[in-house]
Design a protein around this motif. Structure first.
Motif, mmCIF file in Angstrom:
data_model
loop_
_atom_site.group_PDB
_atom_site.id
_atom_site.type_symbol
_atom_site.label_atom_id
_atom_site.label_comp_id
_atom_site.label_asym_id
_atom_site.label_seq_id
_atom_site.Cartn_x
_atom_site.Cartn_y
_atom_site.Cartn_z
ATOM 1 N N PHE A 186 0.804 -1.228 0.000
ATOM 2 C CA PHE A 186 0.000 0.000 0.000
ATOM 3 C C PHE A 186 0.832 1.270 0.000
ATOM 4 C CE2 PHE A 186 -2.731 -3.285 1.832
ATOM 5 C CZ PHE A 186 -3.896 -3.103 1.113
ATOM 6 N N GLY A 187 2.170 1.160 0.168
ATOM 7 C CA GLY A 187 3.002 2.344 0.204
ATOM 8 C C GLY A 187 2.801 3.150 1.478
ATOM 9 N N ARG B 139 0.407 3.502 6.098
ATOM 10 C CA ARG B 139 0.749 4.436 7.171
ATOM 11 C C ARG B 139 0.547 3.790 8.538
ATOM 12 N NH1 ARG B 139 -2.129 8.261 4.050
ATOM 13 N NH2 ARG B 139 -3.885 8.148 5.501
ATOM 14 N N ARG B 140 -0.529 3.044 8.680
ATOM 15 C CA ARG B 140 -0.789 2.374 9.960
ATOM 16 C C ARG B 140 0.283 1.331 10.257
ATOM 17 N NH1 ARG B 140 -6.579 0.160 9.066
ATOM 18 N NH2 ARG B 140 -6.162 -0.929 11.034
ATOM 19 N N ALA B 141 0.742 0.619 9.232
ATOM 20 C CA ALA B 141 1.776 -0.392 9.430
ATOM 21 C C ALA B 141 3.085 0.253 9.883
ATOM 22 C CB ALA B 141 1.989 -1.188 8.152
ATOM 23 N N ILE B 142 3.457 1.358 9.255
ATOM 24 C CA ILE B 142 4.682 2.055 9.660
ATOM 25 C C ILE B 142 4.538 2.606 11.074
ATOM 26 C CG2 ILE B 142 6.188 4.013 9.155
ATOM 27 C CD1 ILE B 142 5.461 3.615 6.180
ATOM 28 N N GLU B 143 3.375 3.149 11.380
ATOM 29 C CA GLU B 143 3.130 3.671 12.733
ATOM 30 C C GLU B 143 3.233 2.567 13.776
ATOM 31 O OE1 GLU B 143 -0.647 5.484 15.227
ATOM 32 O OE2 GLU B 143 -0.409 6.047 13.112
ATOM 33 N N ARG B 144 2.643 1.409 13.488
ATOM 34 C CA ARG B 144 2.710 0.285 14.430
ATOM 35 C C ARG B 144 4.163 -0.128 14.657
ATOM 36 N NH1 ARG B 144 1.081 -1.158 18.652
ATOM 37 N NH2 ARG B 144 3.313 -1.082 18.970
ATOM 38 N N MET B 145 4.933 -0.205 13.593
ATOM 39 C CA MET B 145 6.334 -0.582 13.700
ATOM 40 C C MET B 145 7.114 0.440 14.521
ATOM 41 S SD MET B 145 8.930 -1.445 10.576
ATOM 42 C CE MET B 145 8.637 0.178 9.841
ATOM 43 N N THR C 133 -0.827 -9.261 0.383
ATOM 44 C CA THR C 133 -0.616 -9.579 1.789
ATOM 45 C C THR C 133 -1.929 -9.854 2.503
ATOM 46 O OG1 THR C 133 1.390 -8.246 1.867
ATOM 47 C CG2 THR C 133 0.282 -8.647 3.959
ATOM 48 N N ALA C 134 -2.957 -9.063 2.203
ATOM 49 C CA ALA C 134 -4.228 -9.167 2.913
ATOM 50 C C ALA C 134 -4.903 -10.518 2.730
ATOM 51 C CB ALA C 134 -5.174 -8.053 2.447
#
Length: 313
Positions: free
Chosen positions: A94-95, A102-108, A269-270
Motif C-alpha cells: 500500500f506504500g 501508514r498504519r503499518a509504519i506507525e505500528r512498527m 498480503t491481505a
C-alpha cells in the motif's frame, strides 16, 4: 485508479505489468513500482528474499542481543515472524501514502520506540531489505531486476527509512553497500545471543514442516548464507555439493516461474493465510507480547471496524 492485472492466457506473467513499470519514474512513482514488483513480477522471490534478509540480521551482535533480551523469538516466535512479515507486506503493498501502509509504519515505530536501538542497527536492517531482494532476483529469480527497478526499490526503502526516523541514510546503493561492509566488519562476531536467536528462528521454520523434513531446515539455511554470517552465529559451513544442490533447485524454480505465473496474481498480503491469526487481526494488535499491555491501541478506523486486514476486500 491503479490498474489491476490478470495473467496472460491464464498462466503467464502479464507483460503489461513490466510496460507500466518502465513507463514510471523511479523516484516519484517508487511506491507504485514496488507494488507492481511485489504483487506481480517477484511475489515469491521477494517473500523468500525478505525472509533470508531478516535471518541475516542476526549476524549482527547488537541486533541479536536486543532480540535475545526480549526473548520474543524464543517464546512467541511465530507471532513475531508473522507480525514482521505482515507489517512489511502492508507498506510494500500500500506504500506510505495509503492508510493501511501508514498504519503499518506507525505500528512498527511504536514498537521500536520501547527499545534503545542505535541508528547503525536501523541502518543495517534497512540495508538488508534493499539488498537481499536484488541479490535473490539476480541469482534465483525469474529474471533479474532492471536498473530502473533497482533504483525504485532503493528509493522506496529510503522513503520508509525516513518515515522511521533513521538518520544518515546513504544516498546511493553503492555508498550504502560500502557502509554496510564497515558495519559488518565491526559487528559480525560470534555471539551466543546470535546463536540463540538463529536457533529459535530455525525452530519456527521447522514447525511448518512434517517431522521427517525438519532435519533439513538448518542445513538449507546455511546454504543460503555467506561465511561471515555462519561464523557469527556458530553455524557450520555447508558442504559444496549441498550448497550447489540448494542453489540449483532455486534456479530451477526461477526457471519455471519465468514461464508460468505461479501463485496468487496479484500476490496480496491481505489474502495470505497466517498461522498466528486464523480468525483475522488488526494492524494495531501486532505488538510484541511483552509490550501488549503497555502499548495503547489506536482508535479503530472505519476500515478496522468493518473488517480485519486479512479478510477479502
Amino acid at each position: 485508479m491503479n490498474r489491476v492485472y490478470s495473467r496472460k492466457w491464464g498462466v503467464r506473467h502479464n507483460p503489461a505489468v513490466r510496460q507500466e513499470i518502465d513507463s514510471l519514474d523511479a523516484e516519484n512513482d517508487a511506491q507504485r513500482i514496488v507494488h507492481l514488483l511485489a504483487a506481480y513480477e517477484f511475489a515469491w522471490e521477494f517473500n523468500r528474499a525478505l525472509e533470508v534478509a531478516l535471518f541475516y540480521t542476526y549476524g549482527s551482535e547488537p541486533v541479536s542481543k536486543l532480540l535475545d533480551r526480549t526473548a520474543e523469538f524464543e517464546k512467541h516466535g511465530q507471532k513475531r515472524y508473522d507480525d514482521t512479515a505482515l507489517l512489511i507486506g502492508y507498506f510494500i503493498e500500500f506504500g506510505w501514502d495509503g492508510e493501511v501502509g501508514r498504519r503499518a509504519i506507525e505500528r512498527m515505530n511504536q514498537t521500536h520506540a520501547h527499545y534503545r536501538i542505535h541508528n547503525d542497527e536501523f541502518l543495517f536492517v534497512l540495508w538488508t531489505f534493499i539488498a537481499f531482494p536484488i541479490r535473490w532476483t539476480e541469482r534465483y529469480g525469474r529474471r533479474p531486476m532492471t536498473r530502473h527497478e533497482q533504483q525504485a526499490w532503493f528509493n522506496f526503502w529510503r522513503g520508509i527509512g525516513e518515515r522511521m526516523g533513521i538518520q544518515d541514510i546513504p544516498r546511493s546503493k553503492p555508498e550504502y553497500d560500502a557502509w554496510t561492509q564497515r558495519y559488518e566488519a565491526r559487528t559480525f562476531v560470534y555471539s551466543e545471543a546470535s546463536a540463540r536467536v538463529s536457533d529459535a528462528t530455525v525452530r519456527i521454520i521447522e514447525g511448518w514442516l512434517p517431522g521427517i523434513l525438519r532435519f533439513g531446515v538448518k542445513p538449507i539455511v546455511c546454504c543460503l548464507m555467506p561465511q561471515q554470517f555462519l561464523d557469527a552465529v556458530g553455524y557450520p559451513h555447508p558442504r559444496p555439493w549441498l550448497r550447489h544442490s540448494v542453489e540449483g533447485t532455486l534456479r530451477l524454480v526461477g526457471g519455471v516461474r519465468r514461464i508460468f505465473a505461479i501463485g496468487r496474481y496479484p500476490g496480496e498480503t491481505a489474502k495470505r493465510k497466517q498461522r498466528t491469526y486464523p480468525s483475522g487481526y488488526a494492524i494495531e494488535e501486532m505488538a510484541p507480547v511483552n509490550l501488549s499491555t503497555r502499548v495503547p491501541r489506536r482508535g479503530a478506523t472505519a476500515a478496522g471496524r468493518s473488517r480485519p486486514e486479512n479478510s477479502s476486500r
